[in-house]
Design an enzyme around this catalytic site. Structure first.
Site, PDB file in Angstrom:
ATOM      1  N   ALA A 199      53.839 -14.676  27.259  1.00 30.56           N
ATOM      2  CA  ALA A 199      54.154 -13.238  26.961  1.00 30.56           C
ATOM      3  C   ALA A 199      55.448 -12.777  27.647  1.00 30.56           C
ATOM      4  CB  ALA A 199      52.914 -12.238  27.566  1.00 30.56           C
ATOM      5  N   SER A 200      56.218 -11.884  27.351  1.00 30.54           N
ATOM      6  CA  SER A 200      57.515 -11.580  28.129  1.00 30.54           C
ATOM      7  C   SER A 200      57.389 -10.714  29.454  1.00 30.54           C
ATOM      8  CB  SER A 200      58.511 -10.751  27.217  1.00 30.54           C
ATOM      9  OG  SER A 200      58.687 -11.537  25.830  1.00 30.54           O
ATOM     10  N   THR A 201      56.358 -10.106  29.531  1.00 25.93           N
ATOM     11  CA  THR A 201      56.224  -9.332  30.820  1.00 25.93           C
ATOM     12  C   THR A 201      54.883  -9.401  31.174  1.00 25.93           C
ATOM     13  OG1 THR A 201      55.633  -7.188  29.807  1.00 25.93           O
ATOM     14  CG2 THR A 201      58.067  -7.836  30.151  1.00 25.93           C
TER      15      THR A 201
END
Length: 211
Positions: free
Chosen positions: A10-12
């Site tokens: 996931a990006s964050t």
């Protein structure tokens, strides 16, 4: 026999990198396989250097499977970085299987050499297409976000990105319990950068109390 390695990204830190884990487990079980190990991280797919991805590539042996939910979990890279990553994967003869690439499923079944070569060629072409589409989608979202931020700044409404206080609180609790960075990463799927930031804040606060 080959091993299947699951890659979840996931990006964050605010996003749940393990969201697709159950679906991937169900997929492998239906084919009669299990996942040998999960590699989980909260890093941007637009960045080539991702610690868990490269740990997977280092551990995997020729013929092993790199399993992802979608190709954009593996790459939102610009073309030159994608070519570099693809070269690393191809040099080790690692097979990419993704739920959004049905033709890749056959790579987890026994096939004759001719069929496998045909499928590999098709998958290679489709991988390039999906990686290019993921990059285009990433760039378009970034452009729209930048427009939104610019408009909010003009209107005096921009407040910047809010910190996830609940996440930081959980990290702090685990640090206070003496847990390692690796344990915290695995437990709550956050980046080492975030753990380090929380740790430094805690240290600074303790130093202020001493003074």
């Amino acid at each position: 026999m080959f091993r299947v390695y699951g890659y979840l990204r996931a990006s964050t830190e605010e996003q749940d990198a393990t969201r697709a884990k159950a679906e991937l487990e169900k997929f492998t079980e239906q084919l009669g396989f299990g996942v040998a190990h999960w590699f989980i991280e909260n890093e941007s797919g637009a960045k080539l250097q991702r610690p868990e991805l490269f740990r997977l590539l280092d551990i995997a042996m020729p013929g092993d499977v790199l399993l992802v939910e979608q190709i954009d979990r593996l790459s939102r890279l610009k073309s030159e970085d994608w070519e570099q990553l693809k070269r690393l994967i191809n040099d080790k003869n690692i097979r990419i299987v993704s739920l959004d690439l049905p033709s890749s499923f056959a790579l987890m079944r026994n096939a004759d050499e001719f069929t496998e070569r045909i499928l590999s060629s098709i998958n290679s072409m489709m991988l390039d297409f999906l990686a290019a589409f993921a990059r285009k989608n990433y760039e378009e979202r970034r452009r729209m976000q930048a427009q939104g931020v610019a408009k909010a700044k003009i209107e005096g409404k921009y407040k910047g990105r809010r910190e996830d206080k609940d996440l930081h609180s959980r990290i702090l609790q685990l640090l206070d319990d003496g847990r390692s960075y690796n344990f915290i990463e695995r437990t709550i799927s956050c980046s080492r950068h975030t753990i380090s930031k929380v740790s430094k804040r805690r240290k600074a606060a303790l130093e202020e109390e001493v003074l």
